[in-house]
Design a protein around this motif. Structure first.
Motif, PDB file in Angstrom:
ATOM      1  N   ALA A  35      22.015 -32.186  37.862  1.00  0.00           N
ATOM      2  CA  ALA A  35      21.235 -31.103  38.452  1.00  0.00           C
ATOM      3  C   ALA A  35      20.271 -30.561  37.401  1.00  0.00           C
ATOM      4  O   ALA A  35      20.701 -30.086  36.350  1.00  0.00           O
ATOM      5  CB  ALA A  35      22.158 -29.994  38.942  1.00  0.00           C
TER       6      ALA A  35
ATOM      7  N   SER B 246      26.061 -26.099  44.259  1.00  0.00           N
ATOM      8  CA  SER B 246      25.682 -27.087  43.241  1.00  0.00           C
ATOM      9  C   SER B 246      26.542 -26.943  41.996  1.00  0.00           C
ATOM     10  O   SER B 246      26.930 -27.933  41.365  1.00  0.00           O
ATOM     11  CB  SER B 246      24.207 -26.931  42.877  1.00  0.00           C
ATOM     12  OG  SER B 246      23.381 -27.241  43.986  1.00  0.00           O
ATOM     13  N   SER B 247      26.868 -25.703  41.644  1.00  0.00           N
ATOM     14  CA  SER B 247      27.739 -25.470  40.496  1.00  0.00           C
ATOM     15  C   SER B 247      29.120 -26.051  40.744  1.00  0.00           C
ATOM     16  O   SER B 247      29.718 -26.673  39.855  1.00  0.00           O
ATOM     17  CB  SER B 247      27.853 -23.969  40.211  1.00  0.00           C
ATOM     18  OG  SER B 247      26.589 -23.407  39.917  1.00  0.00           O
TER      19      SER B 247
ATOM     20  N   LEU C 143      29.868 -28.517  42.761  1.00  0.00           N
ATOM     21  CA  LEU C 143      29.776 -29.978  42.757  1.00  0.00           C
ATOM     22  C   LEU C 143      29.756 -30.520  41.332  1.00  0.00           C
ATOM     23  O   LEU C 143      30.458 -31.483  41.002  1.00  0.00           O
ATOM     24  CB  LEU C 143      28.515 -30.417  43.505  1.00  0.00           C
ATOM     25  CG  LEU C 143      28.262 -31.927  43.567  1.00  0.00           C
ATOM     26  CD1 LEU C 143      29.398 -32.636  44.297  1.00  0.00           C
ATOM     27  CD2 LEU C 143      26.922 -32.211  44.255  1.00  0.00           C
TER      28      LEU C 143
END
Length: 282
Positions: free
Chosen positions: A8, A81-82, A84
């Protein structure tokens, strides 16, 4: 502390030797931003920075804080997202995320083995130092509970080996709630008060019920740390303005207030006490 590249582009992974160091650095380092992932390999802890608060997604959390709701529900999925990225880091480390924070994927053998170790360590603490007022004891109970949830779901052989027969009745709660963490936390608060003997079939609101000897308090878990505590007389839940037993709800209410639970106000027609369990902090 070291930083490593991640898939990311707007998130970074930061590695630390201890959770104490991780906590300190999140408070003073501009390099660690909201949502960045925190990996503390020696303590087997993985989490992320939630605004100003470093939180753990693993059952072990050390000095980090914990979340009271699944990470997917936090701020409408802001930290998806964190989570994941934290999952990827945890898999590399060989530790599993707490089941309510984990993605719906089959855990590895290493992750299951680590969770068995977490369960054993926490169980030794809970059984060896039973003190519901001690924050370290509450934190160990929380770790043990989440480890058991994970293992029952992902390790059928372990679940079968640890399954116990459910008793026909229990005091102060229905037998099906005997190992619920919120019920286990509430029972010591009401120690010394009369506990109602209950079965799974008992209906405290059914006026046709013939369980006349059922008398005393009854606890029901409502999820996410919330319990409802009733006072029963002749098998029925009594309102606060019922006499002579209704006012005993005030005693139940006072017990939870004194124990530091977040307790909702009682009204004259209240039929139970709603209390929110104190949560362990990192």
């Amino acid at each position: 502390m070291t930083a490593s590249p991640t898939p990311a582009p707007d998130l970074r992974v930061h590695h630390f030797d201890t959770t104490e160091e991780a906590y300190t650095q999140t408070q003073c380092s501009d390099d660690i931003r909201d949502g960045d992932v925190l990996v503390i390999g020696p303590e087997k802890v993985v989490g992320f920075l939630r605004e100003a608060w470093p939180v753990a997604l693993t059952v072990r959390h050390g000095e980090l804080h914990t979340l009271n709701i699944p990470v997917g529900q936090l701020h409408d999925g802001k930290y998806a997202s964190s989570a994941l990225l934290a999952t990827e880091q945890a898999r590399e480390l060989g530790v599993a995320l707490r089941d309510d924070h984990a993605p719906d994927v089959k855990p590895t053998v290493r992750e299951i083995g680590d969770m068995i170790q977490v369960s054993a360590e926490a169980a030794a603490h809970v059984s060896g130092d039973p003190d519901a007022e001690n924050p370290l004891w509450k934190a160990a109970l929380d770790r043990m509970t989440h480890a058991h949830v994970f293992l029952r779901k992902h390790h059928p052989a372990w679940a079968e080996a640890t399954k116990v027969s459910e008793p026909a009745s229990a005091k102060g709660h229905a037998p099906r709630h005997a190992d619920h963490p919120d019920v286990l936390a509430a029972l010591p608060v009401l120690d010394g008060l009369r506990a109602a003997p209950l079965t799974n079939e008992h209906d405290m609101g059914d006026h046709s019920d013939t369980d006349l000897p059922v008398h005393g308090y009854a606890i029901e878990p409502r999820g996410r740390g919330l319990i409802a505590a009733y006072w029963l007389h002749r098998g029925l839940a009594r309102r606060r303005d019922d006499h002579p037993d209704g006012p005993l709800l005030e005693s139940v209410h006072a017990r939870f207030v004194a124990a530091g639970w977040a307790v909702e106000p009682l009204r004259p027609n209240s039929v139970c006490v709603f209390a929110h369990r104190p949560q362990p902090t990192g």
